[in-house]
Design a protein around this motif. Structure first.
Motif, PDB file in Angstrom:
ATOM      1  N   VAL A 124       0.828  -1.214   0.000  1.00  0.00           N
ATOM      2  CA  VAL A 124       0.000   0.000   0.000  1.00  0.00           C
ATOM      3  C   VAL A 124       0.860   1.261   0.000  1.00  0.00           C
ATOM      4  O   VAL A 124       1.066   1.894  -1.038  1.00  0.00           O
ATOM      5  CB  VAL A 124      -0.969   0.024   1.196  1.00  0.00           C
ATOM      6  N   PHE A 125       1.392   1.643   1.155  1.00  0.00           N
ATOM      7  CA  PHE A 125       1.981   2.969   1.312  1.00  0.00           C
ATOM      8  C   PHE A 125       3.282   3.133   0.529  1.00  0.00           C
ATOM      9  O   PHE A 125       3.448   4.114  -0.209  1.00  0.00           O
ATOM     10  CB  PHE A 125       2.203   3.271   2.796  1.00  0.00           C
ATOM     11  N   ALA A 177       2.607   3.067  -3.120  1.00  0.00           N
ATOM     12  CA  ALA A 177       2.093   4.325  -3.667  1.00  0.00           C
ATOM     13  C   ALA A 177       3.232   5.230  -4.103  1.00  0.00           C
ATOM     14  O   ALA A 177       3.137   5.938  -5.121  1.00  0.00           O
ATOM     15  CB  ALA A 177       1.224   5.027  -2.635  1.00  0.00           C
ATOM     16  N   LEU A 201       4.544   3.988  -7.368  1.00  0.00           N
ATOM     17  CA  LEU A 201       3.623   4.383  -8.431  1.00  0.00           C
ATOM     18  C   LEU A 201       3.893   5.828  -8.859  1.00  0.00           C
ATOM     19  O   LEU A 201       3.921   6.133 -10.059  1.00  0.00           O
ATOM     20  CB  LEU A 201       2.184   4.220  -7.958  1.00  0.00           C
ATOM     21  N   TRP A 215       4.153  -1.850  -9.108  1.00  0.00           N
ATOM     22  CA  TRP A 215       3.516  -0.556  -8.857  1.00  0.00           C
ATOM     23  C   TRP A 215       4.135   0.530  -9.732  1.00  0.00           C
ATOM     24  O   TRP A 215       3.430   1.434 -10.206  1.00  0.00           O
ATOM     25  CB  TRP A 215       3.628  -0.180  -7.386  1.00  0.00           C
ATOM     26  N   GLY A 246      -4.065   6.881  -9.344  1.00  0.00           N
ATOM     27  CA  GLY A 246      -3.316   5.769  -8.766  1.00  0.00           C
ATOM     28  C   GLY A 246      -3.381   5.758  -7.252  1.00  0.00           C
ATOM     29  O   GLY A 246      -3.573   4.708  -6.622  1.00  0.00           O
ATOM     30  N   LEU A 247      -3.255   6.932  -6.637  1.00  0.00           N
ATOM     31  CA  LEU A 247      -3.315   7.004  -5.179  1.00  0.00           C
ATOM     32  C   LEU A 247      -4.711   6.710  -4.649  1.00  0.00           C
ATOM     33  O   LEU A 247      -4.863   6.083  -3.591  1.00  0.00           O
ATOM     34  CB  LEU A 247      -2.855   8.383  -4.709  1.00  0.00           C
ATOM     35  N   LEU A 285      -4.920   2.922  -4.748  1.00  0.00           N
ATOM     36  CA  LEU A 285      -4.071   2.248  -3.773  1.00  0.00           C
ATOM     37  C   LEU A 285      -4.501   2.513  -2.333  1.00  0.00           C
ATOM     38  O   LEU A 285      -4.567   1.592  -1.509  1.00  0.00           O
ATOM     39  CB  LEU A 285      -2.623   2.704  -3.957  1.00  0.00           C
ATOM     40  N   LEU A 286      -4.779   3.773  -2.024  1.00  0.00           N
ATOM     41  CA  LEU A 286      -5.010   4.155  -0.635  1.00  0.00           C
ATOM     42  C   LEU A 286      -6.465   4.104  -0.213  1.00  0.00           C
ATOM     43  O   LEU A 286      -6.756   4.085   0.978  1.00  0.00           O
ATOM     44  CB  LEU A 286      -4.466   5.564  -0.392  1.00  0.00           C
TER      45      LEU A 286
END
Length: 273
Positions: A72-73, A76, A79, A168, A189-190, A193-194
């Motif tokens: 995840v973080f 990101a 990405l 990613w 994208g964020l 993902l988030l």
């Protein structure tokens, strides 16, 4: 293509934003994986990830702790790196300048992807190195015995981390090509993902069986499953053993190849202006 690869490496190294992204990656990894949990152990307080015990912070858990943020973080940030590397040419209007020097679109694109892969490996190596230093410091401060992962475990962990990080980065690259921009690909994208993938796993999947089954084919849950299979803490966002480690590795690799291929096909067929 080798010339494009070398040129892209130089651009990656000389771009200050990339060093800032690396610094943020290492800071997030250090703070949330080691600093907050250890502070809670030392002070008896509660906070993010503070329910971990001291043994979980020691060097023998280096592989899992280093992989925990990638689904995840930290993913990101990779990405964003992918978007900046490919989408920057659209923002600056330099595609025509680059292509006028002789290389074809696919040669330049392949050079960018190889440079992104190298950058992803560098990020993963840095995360492991910072984690090793932090776990060593904690073990020394608490007078704990030092037991490091085996060479095979380290190589497997590095390979898995590289695979996730590169996937990613490739997603960022294909979004940049598809949207021919920087800001919108980063935003979309964020959001995925988030927000979206976490909402799917936390809210939709427990209510709808078809969503739970569909998650097994998505990139985020498979990245989380691969990290979980190698010891990433289960309380880390995005980390869950939804599928086996072998299947997760294959799915992540398939997405990596698909993202790269789709980006190349779009770049070859569409106007670069």
């Amino acid at each position: 293509m080798s010339g494009s690869f070398r040129a892209e490496l130089v651009k990656l190294v000389r771009r200050p934003a990339n060093w800032l992204l690396l610094a943020i990656t290492l800071a997030l990894s250090l703070i949330f994986t080691y600093l907050f949990p250890y502070a809670s152990i030392a002070g008896g307080t509660d906070g993010p990830n503070t329910d971990r015990s001291l043994p979980a912070l020691l060097p023998d858990h280096l592989v899992g702790n280093s992989l925990g943020g990638l689904p995840v973080f930290l993913g990101a940030i990779l990405l964003i790196l992918g978007v900046l590397t490919v989408g920057g040419e659209y923002g600056w209007g330099t595609w025509k300048t680059v292509l006028s020097q002789g290389p074809t679109r696919l040669e330049v694109y392949a050079g960018k992807l190889l440079a992104l892969s190298a950058a992803a490996l560098a990020v993963v190596l840095a995360v492991f190195a910072v984690g090793a230093g932090a776990s060593l410091a904690i073990a020394s401060a608490e007078a704990q015995p030092l037991h490091w992962p085996t060479v095979g475990e380290l190589l497997t962990g590095l390979g898995a981390g590289w695979l996730i990080a590169t996937m990613w980065a490739m997603l960022g690259a294909v979004l940049a090509v598809a949207l021919r921009a920087v800001a919108l690909p980063v935003g979309l994208g964020l959001v995925w993902l988030l927000a979206v993938q976490n909402l799917l796993s936390a809210i939709a999947a427990p209510l709808l069986d078809w969503v739970a089954q569909a998650q097994k084919g998505l990139p985020g849950p498979n990245a989380g499953a691969l990290a979980a299979a190698l010891g990433a803490p289960g309380d880390t966002p995005g980390v869950a053993a939804t599928v086996g480690g072998g299947q997760a590795a294959l799915v992540v690799a398939a997405y990596l190849i698909a993202f790269a291929a789709v980006g190349g096909a779009l770049l070859r067929r569409r106007d670069i202006g």
